[in-house]
Design a protein around this motif. Structure first.
Motif, PDB file in Angstrom:
ATOM      1  N   ALA A 273     -48.888  11.905  90.520  1.00 42.17           N
ATOM      2  CA  ALA A 273     -49.828  11.219  91.411  1.00 42.17           C
ATOM      3  C   ALA A 273     -49.208   9.898  91.840  1.00 42.17           C
ATOM      4  O   ALA A 273     -48.204   9.446  91.257  1.00 42.17           O
ATOM      5  CB  ALA A 273     -51.159  10.978  90.692  1.00 42.17           C
ATOM      6  N   PRO A 274     -49.765   9.246  92.864  1.00 35.92           N
ATOM      7  CA  PRO A 274     -49.238   7.941  93.277  1.00 35.92           C
ATOM      8  C   PRO A 274     -49.261   6.923  92.135  1.00 35.92           C
ATOM      9  O   PRO A 274     -50.018   7.067  91.166  1.00 35.92           O
ATOM     10  CB  PRO A 274     -50.183   7.534  94.409  1.00 35.92           C
ATOM     11  CG  PRO A 274     -50.711   8.811  94.946  1.00 35.92           C
ATOM     12  CD  PRO A 274     -50.835   9.726  93.762  1.00 35.92           C
ATOM     13  N   ALA A 275     -48.461   5.902  92.265  1.00 35.85           N
ATOM     14  CA  ALA A 275     -48.256   4.935  91.180  1.00 35.85           C
ATOM     15  C   ALA A 275     -49.516   4.142  90.831  1.00 35.85           C
ATOM     16  O   ALA A 275     -49.593   3.561  89.744  1.00 35.85           O
ATOM     17  CB  ALA A 275     -47.123   3.980  91.544  1.00 35.85           C
ATOM     18  N   PHE A 276     -50.504   4.125  91.727  1.00 32.85           N
ATOM     19  CA  PHE A 276     -51.724   3.360  91.421  1.00 32.85           C
ATOM     20  C   PHE A 276     -52.758   4.199  90.658  1.00 32.85           C
ATOM     21  O   PHE A 276     -53.850   3.716  90.356  1.00 32.85           O
ATOM     22  CB  PHE A 276     -52.347   2.813  92.710  1.00 32.85           C
ATOM     23  CG  PHE A 276     -52.663   3.858  93.746  1.00 32.85           C
ATOM     24  CD1 PHE A 276     -53.828   4.609  93.686  1.00 32.85           C
ATOM     25  CD2 PHE A 276     -51.775   4.097  94.785  1.00 32.85           C
ATOM     26  CE1 PHE A 276     -54.110   5.564  94.627  1.00 32.85           C
ATOM     27  CE2 PHE A 276     -52.043   5.056  95.740  1.00 32.85           C
ATOM     28  CZ  PHE A 276     -53.212   5.798  95.673  1.00 32.85           C
ATOM     29  N   VAL A 277     -52.432   5.431  90.337  1.00 32.26           N
ATOM     30  CA  VAL A 277     -53.389   6.318  89.661  1.00 32.26           C
ATOM     31  C   VAL A 277     -53.151   6.298  88.158  1.00 32.26           C
ATOM     32  O   VAL A 277     -52.032   6.511  87.692  1.00 32.26           O
ATOM     33  CB  VAL A 277     -53.277   7.760  90.193  1.00 32.26           C
ATOM     34  CG1 VAL A 277     -54.190   8.694  89.387  1.00 32.26           C
ATOM     35  CG2 VAL A 277     -53.627   7.817  91.670  1.00 32.26           C
ATOM     36  N   ARG A 278     -54.212   6.049  87.421  1.00 31.36           N
ATOM     37  CA  ARG A 278     -54.159   6.081  85.967  1.00 31.36           C
ATOM     38  C   ARG A 278     -55.334   6.914  85.457  1.00 31.36           C
ATOM     39  O   ARG A 278     -56.480   6.664  85.817  1.00 31.36           O
ATOM     40  CB  ARG A 278     -54.216   4.677  85.373  1.00 31.36           C
ATOM     41  CG  ARG A 278     -54.203   4.647  83.841  1.00 31.36           C
ATOM     42  CD  ARG A 278     -54.115   3.236  83.312  1.00 31.36           C
ATOM     43  NE  ARG A 278     -52.806   2.659  83.580  1.00 31.36           N
ATOM     44  CZ  ARG A 278     -52.567   1.351  83.622  1.00 31.36           C
ATOM     45  NH1 ARG A 278     -53.547   0.497  83.438  1.00 31.36           N
ATOM     46  NH2 ARG A 278     -51.343   0.912  83.851  1.00 31.36           N
ATOM     47  N   VAL A 279     -55.044   7.901  84.639  1.00 32.40           N
ATOM     48  CA  VAL A 279     -56.070   8.756  84.042  1.00 32.40           C
ATOM     49  C   VAL A 279     -56.070   8.517  82.538  1.00 32.40           C
ATOM     50  O   VAL A 279     -55.014   8.547  81.893  1.00 32.40           O
ATOM     51  CB  VAL A 279     -55.815  10.242  84.361  1.00 32.40           C
ATOM     52  CG1 VAL A 279     -56.819  11.127  83.633  1.00 32.40           C
ATOM     53  CG2 VAL A 279     -55.909  10.478  85.871  1.00 32.40           C
ATOM     54  N   VAL A 280     -57.250   8.281  81.985  1.00 33.12           N
ATOM     55  CA  VAL A 280     -57.384   7.809  80.611  1.00 33.12           C
ATOM     56  C   VAL A 280     -58.395   8.656  79.848  1.00 33.12           C
ATOM     57  O   VAL A 280     -59.389   9.123  80.410  1.00 33.12           O
ATOM     58  CB  VAL A 280     -57.848   6.335  80.598  1.00 33.12           C
ATOM     59  CG1 VAL A 280     -58.058   5.832  79.175  1.00 33.12           C
ATOM     60  CG2 VAL A 280     -56.857   5.447  81.343  1.00 33.12           C
ATOM     61  N   ASP A 281     -58.131   8.855  78.576  1.00 36.96           N
ATOM     62  CA  ASP A 281     -59.123   9.380  77.643  1.00 36.96           C
ATOM     63  C   ASP A 281     -59.362   8.300  76.595  1.00 36.96           C
ATOM     64  O   ASP A 281     -58.431   7.885  75.915  1.00 36.96           O
ATOM     65  CB  ASP A 281     -58.617  10.663  76.981  1.00 36.96           C
ATOM     66  CG  ASP A 281     -59.659  11.249  76.046  1.00 36.96           C
ATOM     67  OD1 ASP A 281     -60.547  11.971  76.536  1.00 36.96           O
ATOM     68  OD2 ASP A 281     -59.594  10.974  74.829  1.00 36.96           O
ATOM     69  N   ASP A 282     -60.592   7.842  76.482  1.00 36.08           N
ATOM     70  CA  ASP A 282     -60.868   6.699  75.603  1.00 36.08           C
ATOM     71  C   ASP A 282     -62.122   6.947  74.781  1.00 36.08           C
ATOM     72  O   ASP A 282     -63.247   6.725  75.245  1.00 36.08           O
ATOM     73  CB  ASP A 282     -61.019   5.421  76.429  1.00 36.08           C
ATOM     74  CG  ASP A 282     -61.053   4.167  75.555  1.00 36.08           C
ATOM     75  OD1 ASP A 282     -61.100   4.304  74.323  1.00 36.08           O
ATOM     76  OD2 ASP A 282     -61.017   3.052  76.122  1.00 36.08           O
ATOM     77  N   GLY A 283     -61.925   7.393  73.540  1.00 34.42           N
ATOM     78  CA  GLY A 283     -63.049   7.623  72.642  1.00 34.42           C
ATOM     79  C   GLY A 283     -63.693   6.359  72.129  1.00 34.42           C
ATOM     80  O   GLY A 283     -64.745   6.415  71.484  1.00 34.42           O
ATOM     81  N   ARG A 284     -63.095   5.201  72.426  1.00 29.34           N
ATOM     82  CA  ARG A 284     -63.643   3.924  71.959  1.00 29.34           C
ATOM     83  C   ARG A 284     -64.300   3.142  73.089  1.00 29.34           C
ATOM     84  O   ARG A 284     -64.690   1.987  72.903  1.00 29.34           O
ATOM     85  CB  ARG A 284     -62.537   3.091  71.310  1.00 29.34           C
ATOM     86  CG  ARG A 284     -61.838   3.811  70.169  1.00 29.34           C
ATOM     87  CD  ARG A 284     -60.801   2.946  69.484  1.00 29.34           C
ATOM     88  NE  ARG A 284     -61.406   1.891  68.684  1.00 29.34           N
ATOM     89  CZ  ARG A 284     -61.920   2.076  67.470  1.00 29.34           C
ATOM     90  NH1 ARG A 284     -61.906   3.279  66.924  1.00 29.34           N
ATOM     91  NH2 ARG A 284     -62.438   1.082  66.797  1.00 29.34           N
ATOM     92  N   LEU A 285     -64.424   3.758  74.257  1.00 31.39           N
ATOM     93  CA  LEU A 285     -65.087   3.104  75.386  1.00 31.39           C
ATOM     94  C   LEU A 285     -66.593   3.146  75.135  1.00 31.39           C
ATOM     95  O   LEU A 285     -67.249   4.169  75.316  1.00 31.39           O
ATOM     96  CB  LEU A 285     -64.739   3.818  76.692  1.00 31.39           C
ATOM     97  CG  LEU A 285     -65.320   3.201  77.964  1.00 31.39           C
ATOM     98  CD1 LEU A 285     -64.642   1.874  78.279  1.00 31.39           C
ATOM     99  CD2 LEU A 285     -65.153   4.167  79.134  1.00 31.39           C
ATOM    100  N   VAL A 286     -67.156   2.012  74.717  1.00 31.81           N
ATOM    101  CA  VAL A 286     -68.545   2.020  74.256  1.00 31.81           C
ATOM    102  C   VAL A 286     -69.527   2.332  75.378  1.00 31.81           C
ATOM    103  O   VAL A 286     -70.646   2.763  75.121  1.00 31.81           O
ATOM    104  CB  VAL A 286     -68.910   0.678  73.572  1.00 31.81           C
ATOM    105  CG1 VAL A 286     -68.105   0.498  72.298  1.00 31.81           C
ATOM    106  CG2 VAL A 286     -68.698  -0.504  74.516  1.00 31.81           C
TER     107      VAL A 286
END
Length: 459
Positions: A273-286
């Protein structure tokens, strides 16, 4: 946390019986759910259920056995352990059949995940919330003809785990939501759309906002017609983006890769994907609906960046899949119930929001399509190639403004193509609490195919 202490005591009682050469893990859950549904200004149903139970895993010689019980008496706990031990003798050997080892982590305290107010709300207050939601949606405009669903729900979950490997932990979490589906009608055209608000307790919910969202989205689609076929920019609604991310997330689990059922297999280190795309998995995101201090095996949850600057960094693991790849778990063991052993799934999985407000994003489009709904995505997407052809509804964009509504449309393409052609990531992050905790933003993708007619229709 007397409830958690009591549950941990029962789990410890099981683990203490571990024999030499075997691993024993006990997982306990005490969960209470309440749901209130309203229709036509009155209560349609009110239900409350409490589920308590314990699941036991026994691992020996790379074989695993599982058994669960809802009877928490001493005799039943002993019998459950004995049955799990017996089941382990007939299981198939697998290098992945190991228990999680203790790992240090920063705790999420109850104040971040739990609001005690949820347990003090009266049934009358919950009923009033559902009725208020339904009434507010009905008053959403002259073209709103009613509601098909209006509900309030909450839950309190106490989870605990103990194992002979040295894991011992518990947490408590509360969740509340309102969800309404508004119905619209105009000159024989009918539509429906959802509105949603989530929080830790009733007091955090935006009932008027959820009702207004449902009404606005339903009215927007009235009078829709099949579109002319074209390749054009498509703006995905946050909930649609979240639905597509469900397909992406499935391909980023290590088990999918190991089984040869992932479109992302062998692509670590590649620019997807383009450089500005970030995909995250965050089990600590309250703020996410799947937040927890540890996963279904007791491994601490974490923030895992899957796509960083558009480049694939790796996959999601639980202990079994990590053992097969000689790596460590990312804290993604899932445990929806005490009745099943842990699986592997995302936690709070989302595309990181950008800086562009949705209104600004839409205002910059001369001719495009705003996709508000997709139908049949998970059955219409190939998990290996990523190709998809799905039904869609939304509204055309003309000169930066919403124009005519569209229905009975088809969007065709592939997940790799969609990722490559992302133009803008909006600033609005919304989570879907159902079907996995996927979080989407308004997303502009260029050069996709929009056609009239549902998938599979003849030309």
């Amino acid at each position: 946390m007397s409830g958690a202490d009591e549950l941990l005591g029962l789990l410890d009682r099981i683990v203490e019986r571990a024999q030499v050469g075997e691993g024993v893990e006990a997982f306990g859950l005490d969960e209470t759910d309440t749901t209130v549904k309203a229709h036509d200004g009155a209560v349609e149903s009110l239900s409350s259920a409490r589920r308590r139970g314990i699941g036991v895993r026994v691992v020996r010689d790379q074989r695993v056995g599982y058994c669960f019980t809802v009877d928490l008496s001493e005799d039943a706990l002993d019998a459950t352990l004995d049955e799990a031990r017996t089941n382990a003798t007939v299981g198939s050997p697998d290098v992945g059949n190991v228990l999680a080892e203790p790992r240090p982590a920063t705790e999420l305290d109850d104040g971040q995940l739990y609001d005690p107010a949820v347990e003090h709300e009266t049934p009358q207050a919950k009923v009033a919330a559902a009725i208020e939601l339904e009434g507010a949606a009905r008053r959403g405009g002259a073209e709103i003809t009613g509601t098909d669903a209006a509900q309030y729900g909450d839950s309190v979950r106490i989870a605990a785990i103990s194992s002979s490997a040295g894991i011992r932990a518990s947490y408590r979490r509360s969740d509340a939501f309102v969800l309404v589906e508004a119905l619209g009608g105009r000159n024989g055209s009918t539509t429906s759309a959802y509105g949603l608000s989530m929080g830790r307790s009733l007091g955090e919910l935006d009932i008027p906002g959820a009702a207004a969202e449902a009404a606005e989205r339903a009215i927007r689609l009235l009078g829709g017609r099949p579109p002319a076929s074209a390749r054009l920019p498509i703006v995905f609604d946050p909930f649609v983006t979240a639905s597509f991310l469900g397909v992406v997330a499935g391909g980023l689990t290590a088990e999918a890769v190991q089984r040869g059922r992932s479109l992302f297999a062998g692509k670590v280190g590649e620019q997807l994907a383009p450089a500005f795309v970030r995909v995250v998995d965050d089990g600590r995101l309250v703020g996410g609906p799947a937040a927890a201090p540890w996963d279904g095996e007791g491994t601490p949850t974490q923030r895992t960046v899957l796509l960083d600057d558009g480049v694939l960094q790796g996959y999601l693991y639980h202990v079994a899949s990590a053992a097969r790849d000689d790596t460590i778990s990312t804290g993604n063991a899932s445990r929806g119930s005490y009745a099943t052993p842990p699986g592997l799934s995302p936690t709070n999985f989302y595309v990181e929001p950008g800086q562009t407000a949705p209104e600004e994003l839409i205002a910059g489009i001369d001719n495009g399509f705003y996709c508000q709904q997709v139908m049949g995505l998970h059955s219409g997407a190939n998990p290996i190639s990523g190709d998809f052809s799905v039904g869609a509804a939304g509204v055309m964009i003309r000169d930066g403004q919403f124009a005519e509504a569209v229905r009975e449309a088809t969007i065709a393409g592939s997940i790799p193509q969609m990722l490559e052609q992302i133009v803008t990531v909006g600033s609005d992050l919304r989570f879907l609490p159902f079907g996995g905790a996927m979080g989407g933003t308004t997303l502009l993708v260029d050069g996709m195919t929009l056609a009239g007619g549902a998938p599979g229709d003849s030309a």
